[in-house]
Design a protein around this motif. Structure first.
Motif: not given
Length: 433
Positions: A218-226, A268-286
């Motif tokens: 279910g990641q495709l087709p809707k969440f390709a940008e992630d 695991c690999f995620r582009s985190e599209a749309g998450s700018a400004g959230r948990d940019t410091k540290g290891m929470i969202r990589q």
């Protein structure tokens, strides 16, 4: 995917369910689905009727010629030619309507169960229970500050964001020395617990997959940008759920084989599209992190809901043995993942943020993924195959668990006490300093 016949026969059920996800989603989607379904069936009928006419009149041409009735033969040949044109046009219309219908169905989320609370975001989630009491830590430090203050060979920090940024950019980290061992200890502890006590079978699976695997879960087709895509025809998996669940794709299983319970430790690999400004410091969202994933394959909804409670309990046990305070949350319709019918999040206490943060998400997906993967089972040897039901959960996200350990086990002098459950995995080391 969804059973088009079920939508056709009970559209109101789907309208109500999708409207719970997003206002108007069900009303507009079902109207379009029924429109495309009608066009597809009409084109299919027109093509079949034309094929029947072509076949029947083709036989009559020979009979007319045998009787030397050239006029009748010519008329029949014209009818056959017109039928061929209709077959071609109706076939194109059929294919276009079916593709549009499939594309629409592929992009729609799963139907939430009735017991899932309505809501628009995380503020509408429902707390089920808490475990453990947060420690009273005076002026708690953030995990990133703790990790950077710990030094390894040459005086370099054990948690090095600058070194990672020089080679990969933001949202990456390089761990050194005892923190690297602590991360490995956490993963090994989780795997040992899930395989030796909870009945999960450890797997080593690909982290590069093709389109159909991500369509299946279910990641495709809707969440390709992630996602991250290679220059070839592969994608980097955002979670081992993709590979573990696809182990049963295009299979017809025997009911005696079920349930399957798989676990794997993978990057695991995620582009985190749309998450700018959230948990940019540290290891929470990589962009890259490690996770121990849990996947179950069962026969039906009753077993699936029981398995969801079991799976969530298996993930909770990791936190209990590490003595990390946490709470279980039942997600509302607006915060639940697209593929889920019901989801529990486990949130661990982070002293530096004075709040609970997600560390695991356990979801029951019903037959949503199975229909997309064509994964089925037979209840009896000659019975018609039914779709399996799938579940997935984090058991746990290793990086976030490392974060929780650092913050909850920090000492006033900057050292980190190793949780008792991890001491054997750390070679007897009790304090990192």
């Amino acid at each position: 995917m969804f059973d088009i016949r079920a939508i056709r026969e009970n559209p109101d059920l789907f309208i109500r369910a999708w409207n719970r996800r997003k206002e108007g989603l069900g009303s507009s989607s079902v109207a379009k689905i029924l429109e495309l379904d009608k066009a597809w069936r009409e084109a299919t009928t027109a093509k079949q009727d034309a094929e029947s006419a072509r076949n029947a009149n083709s036989k009559l041409i020979g009979q007319a010629k045998a009787k030397k009735d050239e006029a009748e033969a010519a008329r029949l040949m014209q009818v056959v030619a017109e039928a061929k044109t209709t077959i071609e046009q109706a076939g194109e219309a059929e294919e276009a309507a079916r593709k549009a219908l499939d594309d629409l169905l592929m992009g729609l989320p799963n139907l939430p169960l009735d017991e899932v609370p309505d809501g628009s975001d995380e503020h509408d989630n429902r707390e089920i229970h808490k475990w453990g009491e947060p420690k009273g830590i005076n002026d708690p430090k953030d995990h990133a500050d703790l990790g950077e203050a710990l030094k390894g060979q040459g005086g370099f920090p054990l948690m090095d964001f600058e070194a990672a940024a020089r080679m990969s950019g933001a949202r990456f980290v390089a761990l050194r020395g005892k923190l690297t061992r602590l991360e490995r200890a956490l993963a090994n502890f989780m795997l040992d617990l899930q395989t030796t006590e909870h009945g999960y079978e450890e797997m080593s699976v690909p982290v590069l997959v093709r389109d159909q695997a991500l369509f299946g879960t279910g990641q495709l087709p809707k969440f390709a940008e992630d996602l991250f895509r290679t220059t070839g025809d592969h994608w980097l998996t955002p979670t081992a759920e993709v590979s573990l669940t696809n182990l049963v794709r295009e299979q017809i299983l025997d009911v005696a084989q079920l349930p399957f319970r798989f676990t794997a430790h993978t990057p695991c690999f995620r582009s985190e599209a749309g998450s700018a400004g959230r948990d940019t410091k540290g290891m929470i969202r990589q962009h890259q992190f490690n996770k121990v994933e849990l996947v179950s394959i069962v026969a039906n909804e009753e077993e699936g809901l029981a398995e969801l409670e079991r799976m969530t309990g298996c993930a909770e046990e990791v936190l209990k043995r590490l003595e990390l305070p946490f709470r279980r949350m039942l997600l509302c319709t607006g915060d639940m993942g697209a593929g889920a019918r019901k989801t529990y999040d486990l949130e661990v206490w982070l002293p530096s943020q004075n709040t609970y943060r997600e560390i695991s998400s356990c979801s029951y997906c019903g037959d949503f993924q199975a229909r997309r993967m064509d994964a089925r089972f037979r209840a009896e040897p000659k019975a018609k195959p039914d779709y399996v039901h799938t579940l997935n959960g984090s058991g746990l996200a290793v990086g976030r668990t490392l974060v929780a350990v650092l913050e909850n086990y920090q000492n006033a002098d900057g050292t980190i006490t190793v949780p008792k459950a991890l001491v054997p995995y750390m070679g007897g080391l009790e304090v990192i300093g």
